[in-house]
Enzyme design. Sequence first.
Site, PDB file in Angstrom:
ATOM      1  N   GLN A 186      14.119 -28.770 -13.417  1.00 36.42           N
ATOM      2  CA  GLN A 186      12.966 -28.062 -12.872  1.00 36.42           C
ATOM      3  C   GLN A 186      11.761 -28.393 -13.743  1.00 36.42           C
ATOM      4  O   GLN A 186      11.615 -27.880 -14.848  1.00 36.42           O
ATOM      5  CB  GLN A 186      13.264 -26.563 -12.833  1.00 36.42           C
ATOM      6  CG  GLN A 186      14.542 -26.257 -12.047  1.00 36.42           C
ATOM      7  CD  GLN A 186      14.420 -26.513 -10.548  1.00 36.42           C
ATOM      8  OE1 GLN A 186      13.593 -25.903  -9.879  1.00 36.42           O
ATOM      9  NE2 GLN A 186      15.229 -27.441 -10.022  1.00 36.42           N
ATOM     10  N   GLY A 227      12.168 -16.982  -6.477  1.00 39.93           N
ATOM     11  CA  GLY A 227      12.708 -18.329  -6.589  1.00 39.93           C
ATOM     12  C   GLY A 227      11.638 -19.360  -6.915  1.00 39.93           C
ATOM     13  O   GLY A 227      10.436 -19.066  -6.900  1.00 39.93           O
ATOM     14  N   HIS A 228      12.091 -20.573  -7.175  1.00 40.62           N
ATOM     15  CA  HIS A 228      11.155 -21.625  -7.566  1.00 40.62           C
ATOM     16  C   HIS A 228      10.208 -22.010  -6.432  1.00 40.62           C
ATOM     17  O   HIS A 228      10.557 -21.953  -5.270  1.00 40.62           O
ATOM     18  CB  HIS A 228      11.871 -22.853  -8.133  1.00 40.62           C
ATOM     19  CG  HIS A 228      12.888 -23.490  -7.234  1.00 40.62           C
ATOM     20  ND1 HIS A 228      13.579 -24.604  -7.602  1.00 40.62           N
ATOM     21  CD2 HIS A 228      13.330 -23.156  -6.002  1.00 40.62           C
ATOM     22  CE1 HIS A 228      14.405 -24.938  -6.644  1.00 40.62           C
ATOM     23  NE2 HIS A 228      14.275 -24.093  -5.663  1.00 40.62           N
ATOM     24  N   ASN A 229       8.987 -22.378  -6.833  1.00 43.15           N
ATOM     25  CA  ASN A 229       7.957 -22.872  -5.896  1.00 43.15           C
ATOM     26  C   ASN A 229       7.379 -21.775  -5.002  1.00 43.15           C
ATOM     27  O   ASN A 229       6.575 -22.078  -4.121  1.00 43.15           O
ATOM     28  CB  ASN A 229       8.495 -23.991  -4.994  1.00 43.15           C
ATOM     29  CG  ASN A 229       9.275 -25.030  -5.760  1.00 43.15           C
ATOM     30  OD1 ASN A 229       8.919 -25.366  -6.875  1.00 43.15           O
ATOM     31  ND2 ASN A 229      10.360 -25.516  -5.195  1.00 43.15           N
TER      32      ASN A 229
END
Lengths: 327, 327, 327
Positions: A186, A227-229
């Site tokens: 990531q 969560g990511h993004n």
Amino acid sequence: MAISLHQVVEALGGSLHGNPHKQVTGLASLKQAESSDISFLSNVKYERELAECKAACVIVSPHLAAVAEKRGDYIVTDQPYVYFALLTQFWKQQHTPKSAGSIHPSAVVDTKAVVDKTAVIGALCVLEAGARIGANTVLKSRVTVAENCVVGDNCLLHSGVVIGADGFGFAPHKSATGLNWVKIEQLGAVQIGNDVEIGANTCIDRGALHDTVIEDGVKLDNLIQIGHNVRIGRHTVIAAASALAGSTEIGAYCMIGGCVSIAGHLTIAPHTEISGASVVTHSIHKAGTYTGLFPLDDNASWGKNAAALKQLSALRDRLRKLEKTHK
Amino acid sequence: MAISLHQVVEALGGSLHGNPHKQVTGLASLKQAESSDISFLSNVKYERELAECKAACVIVSPHLAAVAEKRGDYIVTDQPYVYFALLTQFWKQQHTPKSAGSIHPSAVVDTKAVVDKTAVIGALCVLEAGARIGANTVLKSRVTVAENCVVGDNCLLHSGVVIGADGFGFAPHKSATGLNWVKIEQLGAVQIGNDVEIGANTCIDRGALHDTVIEDGVKLDNLIQIGHNVRIGRHTVIAAASALAGSTEIGAYCMIGGCVSIAGHLTIAPHTEISGASVVTHSIHKAGTYTGLFPLDDNASWGKNAAALKQLSALRDRLRKLEKTHK
Amino acid sequence: MAISLHQVVEALGGSLHGNPHKQVTGLASLKQAESSDISFLSNVKYERELAECKAACVIVSPHLAAVAEKRGDYIVTDQPYVYFALLTQFWKQQHTPKSAGSIHPSAVVDTKAVVDKTAVIGALCVLEAGARIGANTVLKSRVTVAENCVVGDNCLLHSGVVIGADGFGFAPHKSATGLNWVKIEQLGAVQIGNDVEIGANTCIDRGALHDTVIEDGVKLDNLIQIGHNVRIGRHTVIAAASALAGSTEIGAYCMIGGCVSIAGHLTIAPHTEISGASVVTHSIHKAGTYTGLFPLDDNASWGKNAAALKQLSALRDRLRKLEKTHK
């Protein structure tokens, strides 16, 4: 410790009708207020409770001034609830003045982290290389801000918060027996704007390629997963134990209840409200209030209805057939 | 920092069609890639985006080579997404080389804990007596591995993870007014295999009499609860905020969405997929994709349908009656 | 390490039928017991397993004595499961005697916190000013007890617990573009009674004006959210990943499953049971068992039924119409 009504209006404005020298020693709801407390009326439906309230002083809106007058001392202001919120801040400031900027000696701060000199970093926090903490921001105890993650000004992060753990990203690799998972590093970080509050043990993951973004004024409760993004628009609030999967974008000014689950890669329109415990699996393009949860029932009734639910599509077909025959 | 396309294929294989000396300075998705980025195409449905992609180089599968050729430089490989994952690893390694084995001086490591010399123990971690950490395993900050719990090789545990808290076990003791609860000491531990990743603030409880077991290659996201005596089969992945109650056994190669709730003492067949936010109350003996969640609707429509749902069994009976009369 | 059957009954009572000198080296379930283990039968439905059990000794209730007699050594007691729970406690005490009161040197304890001299404060805990920890209470590693929060006697708080983060309270302030949020300082604290156990990473927020209260004997599992002003009645148990919104009052002796969501400002009657993963949006005034969750199905069937569910109210109307025509 006590403050006078004069001190209150001097600090917060509003027009006082009553004795400015009267001392108040606590804040309380209309129902629970004792004779030395100050209280407020934010909701017209509690008007009846106003008459019986024992408080030293009550904060009300202009159209309730006449009712308040009959009871005793009161302060008139346009937004009594906001006034009361500011009073809690004034009260806290009087009792436990905000500490000057400081880093608790037990905190582990990387030499490449940048902490504004007015920020307060609590006990046993961890700031990794490249982490940046803005002015007047407070990290309570045991908060982690990982590599290159940025927290703006006037933020409050509660104990146990984790900013910048890896997003959950793996590429499926086919093997003879099934899928194995190859880690996708990531490479993004987390950007948090100004005036953001983040509740205890909430987690905000770093982005895969770009950054996860929390805009100004967002308020997140405890035990939330981001969560990511993900991007959360300004002034959106999310109650406890909700979870947003990766790459979802929440518009500004949304109100999302507790225990809400939102799938990944969705777009939620600004000003959308989502009821607690609902599950969102599609984008919402039109602001409104949305709900999806199974109504509670006694266990036996639930069991019967849940069983019937598994045949619902078939029941609909049978109804259609009956309707046709009946024409 | 930049790497050349030659360096990429030298490290990861694949066949390069283009200029080996071209430098790339970032990784990006097809849509967001700038002219110095490298990108990839994992899904045929993004084929249109390929043509418009500005990236310096694109990673594609053999059957898209012709399309890629028209656009510019590309690398051909059988599994572009896996290749891209390996590239993120290569990229991270170039930018922040993995540290040699180390124990952060702020970590609290019991003298009876055993840490492989290649493991990395982050700031403010706690390793209790009998804890064992395998080779190349990384514990980020503020991770607890409690008494006698074992973490294998090549694992990654994110901040706030708790391995080996007591399982939730109490014997009901009848008193005059209701049930009291007598603690059942949790005498087992937790065994975690190799290549396991565990997300921030996730909890895995120790077993009551035997051990809780997480097999090789399992990937757990953030804020997940794993109850005592659970076994999770190899290479199973579970997304964030899911909870598995005690003594449940999940087969290998399962894919479990986020916010899934699985009751205790169940068996889930290998290769089973469970959609996010579903609730599992019975064992699943046959692999497949399973779902159970209330569809979202505008609040008013939901209210009407939810009310009708509480009469669904009765509606079915009325339909049956009507059908009989109609014969 | 081994203990004799004589030691067991001397410590815990019950009547031993068998060899008092026989040594047992472990505790196990009926199915998994080896010849040197001690086991127990709490549930009549496992009677068949009793006959085949290899354990050195089995703990049974009086009406199963005859069956146990045929198998080998046994101990008779009125409540075998409670006896077994006490045996796990005795066992643990033999193997790892409870430490005397101590504060781990890595813990950060404010000079204005008060810790009973018999309490055990684990590694990297944080006790803020005014926190009070009672007799024989154990805080495992990385627990935060914030300003003025009180934990009673004989409590056990697992790693990562956060007691006394701010409740989620903001007054909406209308701006030209939408609602902004003005923080309401949380002026209350958290009061936790005696004999309370709190699972890993669980959060209990401080009250807004008064205190959040957890009464004696309450057992909370991991990753639970308790909002501000909540009161939980004595001996109530709540399984993992549940969330209670602010100002809700749970009666005594309730049993609440995992992943349950309870809205704010509700009252739940004593002795109420709520099935796991249910959502509670209204008060429950009558004790009973309540459930509300969407039944799991294969994805395709779920999809059809979920689609029909969005028309359920209309289907009911059509059925009514058909019934009328048919009279």
